[in-house]
Design an enzyme around this catalytic site. Structure first.
Site, PDB file in Angstrom:
ATOM      1  N   HIS A 122     129.277 -15.713 -46.486  1.00 30.22           N
ATOM      2  CA  HIS A 122     130.383 -15.807 -45.534  1.00 30.22           C
ATOM      3  C   HIS A 122     131.360 -16.901 -45.989  1.00 30.22           C
ATOM      4  O   HIS A 122     130.968 -17.818 -46.730  1.00 30.22           O
ATOM      5  CB  HIS A 122     129.865 -16.199 -44.143  1.00 30.22           C
TER       6      HIS A 122
ATOM      7  N   CYS B   1     126.272 -21.101 -38.022  1.00 36.14           N
ATOM      8  CA  CYS B   1     125.863 -19.771 -37.530  1.00 36.14           C
ATOM      9  C   CYS B   1     125.058 -19.830 -36.245  1.00 36.14           C
ATOM     10  O   CYS B   1     124.936 -18.849 -35.542  1.00 36.14           O
ATOM     11  CB  CYS B   1     124.980 -19.046 -38.526  1.00 36.14           C
TER      12      CYS B   1
HETATM   13  C1  CIR Z   1     122.352 -12.528 -42.074  1.00 36.70           C
HETATM   14  O1  CIR Z   1     122.156 -12.253 -43.269  1.00 36.70           O
HETATM   15  O2  CIR Z   1     123.157 -11.921 -41.381  1.00 36.70           O
HETATM   16  C2  CIR Z   1     121.548 -13.636 -41.448  1.00 36.70           C
HETATM   17  N1  CIR Z   1     120.242 -13.652 -42.004  1.00 36.70           N
HETATM   18  C3  CIR Z   1     122.225 -14.953 -41.677  1.00 36.70           C
HETATM   19  C4  CIR Z   1     123.552 -15.052 -41.020  1.00 36.70           C
HETATM   20  C5  CIR Z   1     124.225 -16.323 -41.330  1.00 36.70           C
HETATM   21  N2  CIR Z   1     125.426 -16.439 -40.575  1.00 36.70           N
HETATM   22  C6  CIR Z   1     126.466 -17.170 -40.950  1.00 36.70           C
HETATM   23  O3  CIR Z   1     126.502 -17.704 -42.055  1.00 36.70           O
HETATM   24  N3  CIR Z   1     127.486 -17.245 -40.110  1.00 36.70           N
END
Ligand code: CIR
Length: 254
Positions: free
Chosen positions: A162, A249
């Site tokens: 991201h 997140c």
């Molecule tokens: C994913 O791959 O969607 C989750 N395991 C981690 C999300 C991380 N979110 C973020 O960086 N905003």
């Protein structure tokens, strides 16, 4: 200034969350719960009222609540995650935000957005085009932002999951920056705190009312950020790192 945050307690299904960091092993649920609790306490210590949502076992990644909504000063926008296993998380967050926000908008198919790709700088929102956020989603988001008095623009991503995996805005025209973004002309007008590759995980920080929350265990980054005058609060989020999740997140802040 922020006054509120929303978090979701991780469920036992956390071990089934998406991960490109399998070499780090599976997250330990009990440890994750303790770390999540400390994260909540850190937000509270910065003056935030934290709405703690109960865990949702059906969605292993649902503790990464930042990705499913963007809350601005003028509206709340429910996203449409690029990861199919995460699509259903939006209904859960919609139920929470519906009662709180009159100006509730949604991203529609075929658009996809995960708000880990969205970085707020004042009234402007940078939107990373990633494997999770497509151009159609970004264009919809920009239209909604403009409708509500904001602006938005896109940034092409190369390596990171991201946008905010490698970039954090900590107010005062200051970016915490790592990897591919260091030389990106889009960000040349900001002051930079450069994070070394060896500590790249620490590039995902959050500014909360003049404090900067950073992941524990990254001494070079801690020193660089504190030496610019911010009050730095370390939070151990090692179990969330195993699922590619960073500090940002784990909450929606507004
Ligand atoms: C994913 O791959 O969607 C989750 N395991 C981690 C999300 C991380 N979110 C973020 O960086 N905003």
């Amino acid at each position: 200034m922020f006054t509120n945050a929303i978090v979701r307690v991780p469920g036992k299904s956390l071990v089934n969350g998406l991960s490109d960091s399998k070499e780090l092993g599976l997250p330990d649920y009990d440890k994750a719960i303790i770390q999540h609790h400390s994260y909540i306490e850190a937000l509270q210590s910065c003056g935030l009222e934290v709405n703690i949502l109960e865990s949702c076992e059906d969605y292993p990644d649902s503790t990464f609540v930042e990705d499913v909504a963007l809350i601005t000063s003028n509206c709340a926008i429910i996203t449409r995650p690029g990861a199919e296993s995460r699509r259903g998380e939006v209904e859960q967050i919609m139920a929470v935000l519906k009662s709180q926000f009159n100006n509730l908008e949604t991203i529609e198919a075929p658009g996809t957005i995960e708000a880990g790709d969205v970085m707020m700088v004042g009234n402007h929102y940078y939107i990373g085009l990633s494997d999770r956020t497509n151009l159609e989603g970004a264009e919809q988001l920009i239209e909604l932002l403009v409708k509500h008095g904001h602006t938005g623009s896109t940034v092409e991503l190369k390596d990171v999951l991201h946008l905010k995996t490698g970039l954090s805005y900590i107010e005062n025209n200051m970016l915490i920056i790592c990897g591919e973004f260091k030389s990106d002309p889009i960000f040349s007008g900001f002051n930079h705190i450069e994070i070394p590759e060896s500590e790249s995980y620490a590039a995902n920080c959050i500014w909360v009312n003049d404090n900067v929350l950073i992941p524990a265990g990254y001494p070079l980054s801690k020193e660089k950020i504190s030496s610019t005058g911010y009050n730095v609060i370390e939070v151990d989020v090692s179990e969330f790192k195993k699922l590619d999740g960073g500090l940002s997140c784990l909450s929606l802040r507004y």
